[in-house]
Design an enzyme around this catalytic site. Sequence first.
Site, short mmCIF file in Angstrom:
data_model
loop_
_atom_site.label_atom_id
_atom_site.label_comp_id
_atom_site.label_asym_id
_atom_site.label_seq_id
_atom_site.Cartn_x
_atom_site.Cartn_y
_atom_site.Cartn_z
N GLU A 1 0.68 -1.16 -0.13
CA GLU A 1 -0.24 0.00 -0.19
C GLU A 1 0.82 1.31 0.14
O GLU A 1 0.33 2.47 -0.55
CB GLU A 1 -1.15 -0.07 1.23
CG GLU A 1 -1.62 -0.54 0.98
CD GLU A 1 -2.80 -1.34 0.47
OE1 GLU A 1 -2.91 0.08 -0.12
OE2 GLU A 1 -3.99 -1.55 0.53
N ARG B 1 0.89 4.01 -3.18
CA ARG B 1 -0.21 5.00 -2.46
C ARG B 1 0.81 6.36 -2.25
O ARG B 1 0.48 7.55 -2.90
CB ARG B 1 -1.36 4.87 -1.57
CG ARG B 1 -2.29 3.84 -1.62
CD ARG B 1 -3.08 4.04 -0.40
NE ARG B 1 -4.00 2.78 -0.37
CZ ARG B 1 -5.08 2.10 -0.20
NH1 ARG B 1 -6.05 3.93 0.61
NH2 ARG B 1 -5.76 1.31 0.24
N ASP C 1 -6.35 -8.90 -7.98
CA ASP C 1 -6.83 -8.37 -9.38
C ASP C 1 -5.05 -7.63 -9.83
O ASP C 1 -5.34 -7.93 -10.94
CB ASP C 1 -7.40 -7.50 -8.88
CG ASP C 1 -6.87 -7.08 -7.37
OD1 ASP C 1 -5.53 -7.61 -6.87
OD2 ASP C 1 -7.62 -6.14 -6.58
N GLU D 1 -13.83 0.55 -8.74
CA GLU D 1 -13.10 -0.21 -10.14
C GLU D 1 -13.97 -0.85 -10.72
O GLU D 1 -14.17 0.04 -12.20
CB GLU D 1 -13.03 -1.87 -9.41
CG GLU D 1 -11.91 -1.96 -8.55
CD GLU D 1 -11.95 -1.46 -7.26
OE1 GLU D 1 -10.92 -1.53 -6.56
OE2 GLU D 1 -13.22 -1.36 -6.81
N THR E 1 -1.67 1.23 -9.88
CA THR E 1 -3.35 0.99 -10.09
C THR E 1 -3.70 1.48 -8.72
O THR E 1 -5.03 1.36 -8.25
CB THR E 1 -2.98 -0.59 -8.98
OG1 THR E 1 -4.05 -1.79 -8.71
CG2 THR E 1 -1.95 -0.51 -8.08
#
Length: 645
Positions: A194, A198, A328, A468, A557
């Site tokens: 993360e 991020r 994913d 999404e 992502t």
Amino acid sequence: MALTRTDILEDEVNWGTVHDTIRSKAEELEQLQDKNHGQIMAWAKSLGEDCTATPPPPKHPLGGGDVDLTELQARSEAVRTAAEGSWDESLIREELGEDPCKRMDSACRQEEVKKAFLYSWNAYTEHAWGKDELKPVTKTFKNWASGEQAIGLTILDSMSTLHIMGLTEEFDKARQWVREEMNTAIDVKASQFEFVIRVVGGLLSAYELSDEEYPELLMKAKQVMNRLMPAYETSNGIPHASINLATAEHSNPLWTGGSSVLSEFGTVQLEMRTMSLHTQNSIYDECATWISDLIRGKAPSSHLVPVYFNMENDMWSTDHVTLGALGDSYYEYLLKQHLLTGKVERGYRVQYEKALAAILKKLVKKSNPSGQTYLAEFKRGGIYNKMDHLSCFAAGMFTLGALELGDPVVKNGASVDEVMDTAEGLAETCYKMYKSQPTGLAPELVMFTGGDDMSNSPNAMYNVLRPETVESFMYLYRATKKQKYRDWGWEIFRSFLRWSKVKTGGFTGLRDVGVVPPKMDDVQQSFWMAETLKYLYLLFASDEDPGVDFSEWVLNTEGHPLKIRKRDPQDLWSEEAREKRQEDLTKTINERLTDYSVSMEQRIKYMREKVSHGSTLKKKKKKKRKKKKVQTSEEDSENRAEGAE
């Protein structure tokens, strides 16, 4: 029912059991919170009786100014009702007004999305500035780790959106905080994955979007990345999931049984490659490339990769394959690594197209009787008919791949028409996840039990402002120019305005989208501003001003644009280039990476030698064991002969 390590690792438990356990624990916590807040209320009331006629009012214990006892009581009541999940609609939820935009007025719709972003941003700056995430109902904050230490997650996750929307004043405020207040050495256990997508991704994107004008953004990204790098010091180069940014202690969580998660270690390559380009230090790219090579070498022949990797025996510890949670973004980054390198590194395209063909053949299903297109999972030797909302990203991934790659280069690959038909079918199913609920907002997942049409999973009815579906609408509109994708996106946006907008500022997730009115969860996730609102803004962008040109940028992502650079990796990482970068590196002797990069290069070299010579070593050991066995056999024969004499 208690969940064991084996249950979770091998998926020998259904989702209902997992959610029942979580809900039970949550109810216990809520009861405790209710008791505590009742005591606070009584205390506040007693203060009011004792102090009503005593000027001036007492000072706040934290130095924040005078105490307003009425506000204190109101806050206590708000916290109490938050614990119960019971809200006063007239005081908490903003009423939805008339639609201000005509159907074809995309500029008006885009401006409304921008207003929603500012509504979210301003609430965060007022009540949670410098903290990780806003709790909009109780007007406080939530940090990823317990305590006061925070990385400023919402600031970092929002900067690329601020720049794209042209919010210069707010962008400068965020940049100033990064330069003057951001602490990269916080004593918290951070998610390596993360923080890469991020924090590092957000800072690198802001740096590139602003034409590399603000070096402090790159410097902070590098500092964070350097503090994450010890997590990659494992026996096989696969990073551990968690690392303490202050102590460098790292580990994998118990809930995975010590295994690493595919979507985490398979989704760092874009950011680490970009970091190497800007710092002219290849160590980040080499670590990321090593991981990609290891996955490719150990991937099943189906090219569908399981979600758990055992760190002890370097083998996959489950057969569970999914494009939802845990799997994913690995597939997303196969495509986007190829695009980021200016379509030079063909190997990633081949991997993506092989995986895509397998996905379409084995995981894409049609429900009965309506023929809804959905993405199933594979686990325990068979098909599992569950589809996460997270899986809705795949419609956008398929579309982007079809646009950028055209027909496949691999044998038996999927044609553009086949891919686009699947993408549009999935997008329609994802839209129905919203349309089928009374709130107009989707649950976390849906079931297609026995291959039948979509149904709800009672313990997964929450909505956390996920992006999404609207992400896929954005890609599909750009590819097809079909107005329905803009209309669907606007419909979803209006549902967020109706049920998630908090009257006093910010947006919140919902606990159950299947009931009206739904209870709020009091968390404004950072990806709401990093992704959901960004994708909606780009969905309504004009052709003349697209916001992000996908011929020049690739979204990571987390929705952060990273610049495409055409380059030959063999030239970039040649011996001459390495020597030059090593010379430059010595100038940064005071930085933590200086000594670390050398040891890291040695470790990578050792691992590569270990792999390349692995078979030779095994043969030598086998030959040695065989020789010892022969010697032992001869000695036994001699002993038997002596005994016979």
